[in-house]
Write a protein that holds these residues in place. Structure first.
Motif, PDB file in Angstrom:
ATOM      1  N   ILE A 247       0.910  -1.114   0.471  1.00  0.00           N
ATOM      2  CA  ILE A 247      -0.252  -0.008  -0.149  1.00  0.00           C
ATOM      3  C   ILE A 247      -0.870   0.794   1.191  1.00  0.00           C
ATOM      4  O   ILE A 247      -1.615   1.525   0.892  1.00  0.00           O
ATOM      5  CB  ILE A 247      -1.206  -0.771  -0.934  1.00  0.00           C
ATOM      6  CG1 ILE A 247      -2.123  -2.181   0.011  1.00  0.00           C
ATOM      7  CG2 ILE A 247      -0.826  -1.079  -2.157  1.00  0.00           C
ATOM      8  CD1 ILE A 247      -3.163  -2.356  -1.037  1.00  0.00           C
TER       9      ILE A 247
ATOM     10  N   GLU B 251       3.859   1.875  -2.184  1.00  0.00           N
ATOM     11  CA  GLU B 251       3.095   2.943  -2.639  1.00  0.00           C
ATOM     12  C   GLU B 251       2.599   4.088  -1.687  1.00  0.00           C
ATOM     13  O   GLU B 251       1.755   4.838  -2.230  1.00  0.00           O
ATOM     14  CB  GLU B 251       1.801   2.161  -3.148  1.00  0.00           C
ATOM     15  CG  GLU B 251       1.939   1.305  -4.355  1.00  0.00           C
ATOM     16  CD  GLU B 251       0.743   0.871  -5.080  1.00  0.00           C
ATOM     17  OE1 GLU B 251      -0.063   1.382  -4.771  1.00  0.00           O
ATOM     18  OE2 GLU B 251       0.997  -0.047  -5.885  1.00  0.00           O
TER      19      GLU B 251
ATOM     20  N   TYR C  90       6.067   5.014  -4.827  1.00  0.00           N
ATOM     21  CA  TYR C  90       4.921   5.828  -5.628  1.00  0.00           C
ATOM     22  C   TYR C  90       4.569   6.703  -4.323  1.00  0.00           C
ATOM     23  O   TYR C  90       4.590   6.540  -3.013  1.00  0.00           O
ATOM     24  CB  TYR C  90       3.482   5.112  -5.674  1.00  0.00           C
ATOM     25  CG  TYR C  90       3.415   4.068  -6.673  1.00  0.00           C
ATOM     26  CD1 TYR C  90       4.555   2.958  -7.229  1.00  0.00           C
ATOM     27  CD2 TYR C  90       2.655   3.975  -7.662  1.00  0.00           C
ATOM     28  CE1 TYR C  90       4.679   2.382  -8.188  1.00  0.00           C
ATOM     29  CE2 TYR C  90       2.445   3.129  -8.837  1.00  0.00           C
ATOM     30  CZ  TYR C  90       3.691   2.211  -8.975  1.00  0.00           C
ATOM     31  OH  TYR C  90       3.374   1.512 -10.384  1.00  0.00           O
TER      32      TYR C  90
ATOM     33  N   GLN D 228       1.783   8.951  -2.396  1.00  0.00           N
ATOM     34  CA  GLN D 228       0.328   8.769  -2.142  1.00  0.00           C
ATOM     35  C   GLN D 228       0.076  10.340  -1.981  1.00  0.00           C
ATOM     36  O   GLN D 228       0.282  11.103  -1.238  1.00  0.00           O
ATOM     37  CB  GLN D 228       0.126   8.134  -0.920  1.00  0.00           C
ATOM     38  CG  GLN D 228      -1.419   8.149  -0.646  1.00  0.00           C
ATOM     39  CD  GLN D 228      -1.582   7.095   0.755  1.00  0.00           C
ATOM     40  OE1 GLN D 228      -0.907   6.447   1.030  1.00  0.00           O
ATOM     41  NE2 GLN D 228      -3.121   7.067   0.984  1.00  0.00           N
TER      42      GLN D 228
ATOM     43  N   MET E 130      -0.280   7.282  -6.267  1.00  0.00           N
ATOM     44  CA  MET E 130      -1.393   6.524  -5.917  1.00  0.00           C
ATOM     45  C   MET E 130      -2.446   7.581  -5.111  1.00  0.00           C
ATOM     46  O   MET E 130      -1.993   8.464  -4.382  1.00  0.00           O
ATOM     47  CB  MET E 130      -0.866   5.480  -4.896  1.00  0.00           C
ATOM     48  CG  MET E 130      -1.824   4.576  -4.287  1.00  0.00           C
ATOM     49  SD  MET E 130      -2.772   4.944  -2.670  1.00  0.00           S
ATOM     50  CE  MET E 130      -1.713   4.111  -1.514  1.00  0.00           C
TER      51      MET E 130
ATOM     52  N   SER F 116      -1.428   4.339  -9.573  1.00  0.00           N
ATOM     53  CA  SER F 116      -2.153   3.248  -8.986  1.00  0.00           C
ATOM     54  C   SER F 116      -3.399   3.932  -8.328  1.00  0.00           C
ATOM     55  O   SER F 116      -3.322   4.734  -7.319  1.00  0.00           O
ATOM     56  CB  SER F 116      -1.320   2.671  -7.702  1.00  0.00           C
ATOM     57  OG  SER F 116      -1.951   1.861  -7.036  1.00  0.00           O
TER      58      SER F 116
ATOM     59  N   ARG G 201      -5.983  -1.652  -7.374  1.00  0.00           N
ATOM     60  CA  ARG G 201      -5.753  -2.721  -6.217  1.00  0.00           C
ATOM     61  C   ARG G 201      -7.374  -3.118  -5.879  1.00  0.00           C
ATOM     62  O   ARG G 201      -8.150  -2.481  -5.409  1.00  0.00           O
ATOM     63  CB  ARG G 201      -5.351  -1.636  -4.925  1.00  0.00           C
ATOM     64  CG  ARG G 201      -4.077  -0.750  -5.579  1.00  0.00           C
ATOM     65  CD  ARG G 201      -3.814   0.388  -4.338  1.00  0.00           C
ATOM     66  NE  ARG G 201      -4.673   0.983  -3.979  1.00  0.00           N
ATOM     67  CZ  ARG G 201      -5.128   2.107  -4.249  1.00  0.00           C
ATOM     68  NH1 ARG G 201      -4.493   2.512  -5.522  1.00  0.00           N
ATOM     69  NH2 ARG G 201      -5.985   3.008  -4.127  1.00  0.00           N
TER      70      ARG G 201
END
Length: 226
Positions: free
Chosen positions: A84, A103, A128, A130, A166, A195, A214
């Motif tokens: 992440i 992500e 994912y 961002q 995300m 996310s 998260r």
């Protein structure tokens, strides 16, 4: 005389977070099972992570490739692991090999590196994009006005399947408009997963359609200093 503080209980904290996710989901007509709790274990001591793992948590988020490999290398089969944090292109090979989900895809050079490493490895993590919804200079992520073109490039130029988006809203702004913006970008690009939401705002994120949240400090207590 004041009573001594009770020790922080990560397993109990996890149960509370899951209950709050369920309440927020039901309040907006969603199935709580559609929201995945990602336990953000970055920089946490193992004595806080272990009780959460033992309580049944199977999805964890880490910020750094090397830290994740050191922490989870011997336990890799037990969990789903998500990257992440920002990913450097020179770590793309390790990230592709080690993580189930990345992500933080946010630029052409990284998309190219991930595509090349995925082809070599014969596998690709779920990806994912961002999005820097607040357009903050200090944060990673593609700006909203360029998100559609970048998602298309990931798919068409690099052959990458974008599973989700995300975001991390600016700390000083209400998160709702940022979550709504991310949801709109996802909808018009046919992206299914969102996310969004952290310890302070994950219930709001659920109301705006988050499929994963998260959560770090609400599960583990305040993170140790790097």
């Amino acid at each position: 005389m004041s009573l001594p503080e009770s020790p922080f209980d990560p397993a109990a904290a996890r149960a509370e977070v899951l209950a709050r996710i369920a309440t927020a989901a039901r309040a907006c007509g969603r199935d709580p099972a559609d929201v995945t709790l990602v336990a953000v274990s970055k920089q946490q001591p193992w004595d806080r992570v272990a009780p959460v793992l033992a309580a049944g948590q199977t999805v964890f988020g880490e910020n750094r490739v090397q830290e994740a490999m050191e922490r989870w290398g011997d336990r890799r089969g037990e969990i789903e692991l998500r990257l992440i944090g920002p990913l450097q292109t020179n770590k793309a090979r390790e990230a592709v090999a080690f993580f189930d989900v990345i992500e933080s895809l946010d630029r052409d050079r990284l998309a190219r590196a991930l595509a090349q490493e995925a082809q070599k490895a014969g596998r690709c993590p779920r990806l994912y994009v961002q999005v820097n919804t607040g357009e903050e200079e200090q944060k990673a992520g593609v700006v909203p006005t360029e998100a559609d073109a970048f998602i298309a490039a990931c798919r068409d130029a690099y052959g990458l399947a974008v599973e989700g988006l995300m975001c991390i809203p600016p700390a000083e702004e209400p998160p709702g408009p940022h979550f709504a913006l991310l949801a709109r970008i996802a909808a018009r690009n046919g992206v299914a997963k969102l996310s969004m939401g952290m310890s302070g705002d994950f219930e709001t994120a659920v109301r705006f359609g988050a499929t994963s949240v998260r959560v770090g400090s609400a599960l583990f207590g305040e993170r140790a200093k790097a």
